[in-house]
Design a protein around this motif. Structure first.
Motif, PDB file in Angstrom:
ATOM      1  N   THR A   1       0.814  -1.216   0.000  1.00 36.48           N
ATOM      2  CA  THR A   1       0.000   0.000   0.000  1.00 36.48           C
ATOM      3  C   THR A   1       0.849   1.269   0.000  1.00 36.48           C
ATOM      4  O   THR A   1       0.319   2.355   0.225  1.00 36.48           O
ATOM      5  CB  THR A   1      -0.945   0.013   1.213  1.00 36.48           C
ATOM      6  N   ASP A   2       2.168   1.130  -0.238  1.00 33.19           N
ATOM      7  CA  ASP A   2       3.082   2.270  -0.266  1.00 33.19           C
ATOM      8  C   ASP A   2       2.961   3.083   1.028  1.00 33.19           C
ATOM      9  O   ASP A   2       2.688   4.294   0.996  1.00 33.19           O
ATOM     10  CB  ASP A   2       2.777   3.154  -1.481  1.00 33.19           C
ATOM     11  N   PRO A   3       3.217   2.446   2.177  1.00 32.18           N
ATOM     12  CA  PRO A   3       3.034   3.135   3.464  1.00 32.18           C
ATOM     13  C   PRO A   3       4.081   4.232   3.663  1.00 32.18           C
ATOM     14  O   PRO A   3       5.174   4.196   3.081  1.00 32.18           O
ATOM     15  CB  PRO A   3       3.224   2.014   4.487  1.00 32.18           C
ATOM     16  N   GLU A   4       3.739   5.185   4.501  1.00 33.46           N
ATOM     17  CA  GLU A   4       4.682   6.244   4.869  1.00 33.46           C
ATOM     18  C   GLU A   4       5.557   5.812   6.041  1.00 33.46           C
ATOM     19  O   GLU A   4       6.602   6.430   6.294  1.00 33.46           O
ATOM     20  CB  GLU A   4       3.903   7.507   5.222  1.00 33.46           C
ATOM     21  N   LEU A   5       5.125   4.781   6.759  1.00 38.22           N
ATOM     22  CA  LEU A   5       5.829   4.280   7.937  1.00 38.22           C
ATOM     23  C   LEU A   5       5.728   2.768   7.942  1.00 38.22           C
ATOM     24  O   LEU A   5       4.637   2.220   7.814  1.00 38.22           O
ATOM     25  CB  LEU A   5       5.192   4.863   9.210  1.00 38.22           C
TER      26      LEU A   5
ATOM     27  N   GLU B   1      13.214   5.707  -1.861  1.00 38.62           N
ATOM     28  CA  GLU B   1      11.760   5.653  -1.956  1.00 38.62           C
ATOM     29  C   GLU B   1      11.138   4.871  -0.797  1.00 38.62           C
ATOM     30  O   GLU B   1       9.911   4.800  -0.690  1.00 38.62           O
ATOM     31  CB  GLU B   1      11.353   5.002  -3.277  1.00 38.62           C
ATOM     32  N   ALA B   2      11.971   4.295   0.071  1.00 41.82           N
ATOM     33  CA  ALA B   2      11.455   3.491   1.176  1.00 41.82           C
ATOM     34  C   ALA B   2      10.794   4.380   2.224  1.00 41.82           C
ATOM     35  O   ALA B   2      11.161   5.552   2.387  1.00 41.82           O
ATOM     36  CB  ALA B   2      12.585   2.688   1.821  1.00 41.82           C
ATOM     37  N   PRO B   3       9.811   3.835   2.933  1.00 48.20           N
ATOM     38  CA  PRO B   3       9.201   4.604   4.021  1.00 48.20           C
ATOM     39  C   PRO B   3      10.157   4.714   5.205  1.00 48.20           C
ATOM     40  O   PRO B   3      11.228   4.090   5.227  1.00 48.20           O
ATOM     41  CB  PRO B   3       7.971   3.756   4.382  1.00 48.20           C
ATOM     42  N   VAL B   4       9.773   5.485   6.187  1.00 45.06           N
ATOM     43  CA  VAL B   4      10.495   5.491   7.461  1.00 45.06           C
ATOM     44  C   VAL B   4      10.386   4.093   8.065  1.00 45.06           C
ATOM     45  O   VAL B   4       9.305   3.487   8.065  1.00 45.06           O
ATOM     46  CB  VAL B   4       9.887   6.545   8.410  1.00 45.06           C
ATOM     47  N   LEU B   5      11.490   3.559   8.573  1.00 43.51           N
ATOM     48  CA  LEU B   5      11.521   2.203   9.105  1.00 43.51           C
ATOM     49  C   LEU B   5      11.742   2.231  10.614  1.00 43.51           C
ATOM     50  O   LEU B   5      12.597   2.967  11.109  1.00 43.51           O
ATOM     51  CB  LEU B   5      12.647   1.396   8.454  1.00 43.51           C
ATOM     52  N   VAL B   6      10.986   1.391  11.321  1.00 40.94           N
ATOM     53  CA  VAL B   6      11.193   1.162  12.752  1.00 40.94           C
ATOM     54  C   VAL B   6      11.149  -0.343  12.978  1.00 40.94           C
ATOM     55  O   VAL B   6      10.141  -0.987  12.685  1.00 40.94           O
ATOM     56  CB  VAL B   6      10.127   1.854  13.618  1.00 40.94           C
ATOM     57  N   MET B   7      12.245  -0.900  13.484  1.00 38.52           N
ATOM     58  CA  MET B   7      12.355  -2.340  13.688  1.00 38.52           C
ATOM     59  C   MET B   7      12.611  -2.661  15.148  1.00 38.52           C
ATOM     60  O   MET B   7      13.482  -2.057  15.783  1.00 38.52           O
ATOM     61  CB  MET B   7      13.507  -2.913  12.833  1.00 38.52           C
ATOM     62  N   VAL B   8      11.881  -3.620  15.691  1.00 39.08           N
ATOM     63  CA  VAL B   8      12.099  -4.111  17.046  1.00 39.08           C
ATOM     64  C   VAL B   8      12.950  -5.370  16.980  1.00 39.08           C
ATOM     65  O   VAL B   8      12.717  -6.254  16.150  1.00 39.08           O
ATOM     66  CB  VAL B   8      10.761  -4.426  17.740  1.00 39.08           C
TER      67      VAL B   8
END
Length: 270
Positions: free
Chosen positions: A160-164, A194-201
């Motif tokens: 869905t081409d997320p922003e996050l 072109e990648a969204p902001v990434l947050v990884m746990v």
């Protein structure tokens, strides 16, 4: 750079337990964050807040410019991609990989009677190519290895081409080869403009892909260190987060950590 995630004094309190304790944290456009900490540190709870899947007991939360509590969370969630074990478990075993990915356009798990156009299938094909899983397109989800399932759920989250994009322990349960394949895919994603902001746990520093820019370390529901990864990722900060003396090593941008050896007073020392 604008704030994508902005938390101010956020707490989550449950009977006899504080899950998050006055968390203040800002994530800006273009950043790639990893959240580290032991079990029970509050990492997954924090991710649920950022995913707009949970409201805090107190404090202010803004996600993608919207104030949590004053926005339709169902609309907000369409702008956020999430991968987790729960997402993978929701995909029918008989679903083809192509359909498992493309069905994210309707926010459903399992194709029913939705209408998709060629643009949707082209988008799914592009993402599969970028993640190196094009050969899995006609396989059913239930036949995939754990590592393949992880990469398919990431592709689904990107549909869905997320922003996050939020990644909840993507390396969990993988063997060495599958984990390294996944890390390479995440490195390619982190390096894309072109990648969204990434947050990884994650629990493990050796799972941090190249290209991640910031680290947040947690312990007992609190932040113990936060900032650019090259300045914040230290033996002292990591040891405090995990409650033990650790020796942190870095080589070619990848990290490893081991417990420091115990020291003993020499026998007969004065």
């Amino acid at each position: 750079m604008p704030a994508v995630v902005d938390l101010k004094n956020v707490s989550v309190v449950r009977p006899a337990k504080i899950l998050l304790d006055r968390i203040s944290w800002t994530v800006r456009s273009g950043e790639r964050w990893v959240i580290l900490g032991p079990n029970g540190a509050g990492k997954s709870t924090l991710l649920q807040i950022v995913a707009a899947a949970m409201h805090p007991s107190s404090g202010k939360v803004r996600i993608l410019g919207e104030r949590l509590g004053r926005v339709d969370v169902f609309d907000l969630r369409t702008r956020i991609g999430l991968t987790s074990t729960a997402v993978a478990d929701s995909i029918p075993a008989s679903e083809s990989v192509r359909d498992a990915i493309v069905s994210a356009a309707y926010a459903v798990a399992g194709r029913w009677h939705e209408d998709y156009d060629q643009e949707d299938f082209d988008r799914a094909g592009q993402i599969m190519g970028e993640l190196g899983i094009s050969a899995l397109s006609d396989r059913t989800f239930g036949t995939l290895s754990e590592g393949e399932r992880k990469r398919v759920t990431i592709a689904r989250a990107l549909m869905t081409d997320p922003e996050l994009l939020l990644l909840d322990e993507p390396g969990g349960g993988l063997d060495l080869g599958a984990r390294e394949d996944l890390i390479l895919s995440l490195e390619a994603l982190a390096g894309s403009q072109e990648a969204p902001v990434l947050v990884m746990v994650s629990h493990h520093v050796d799972e941090i892909p190249l290209g991640f820019t910031h680290v947040l370390m947690m312990r007992d529901g609190r932040i113990v260190a936060s900032g650019p990864i090259d300045k914040t990722m230290t033996s002292q900060n990591l040891g405090y987060a995990f409650g033990m003396r650790l020796i942190l090593s870095e080589a070619d941008g990848r990290y490893t950590a081991r417990r420091a050896a115990y020291t003993h007073r020499a026998s007969g020392a004065a």
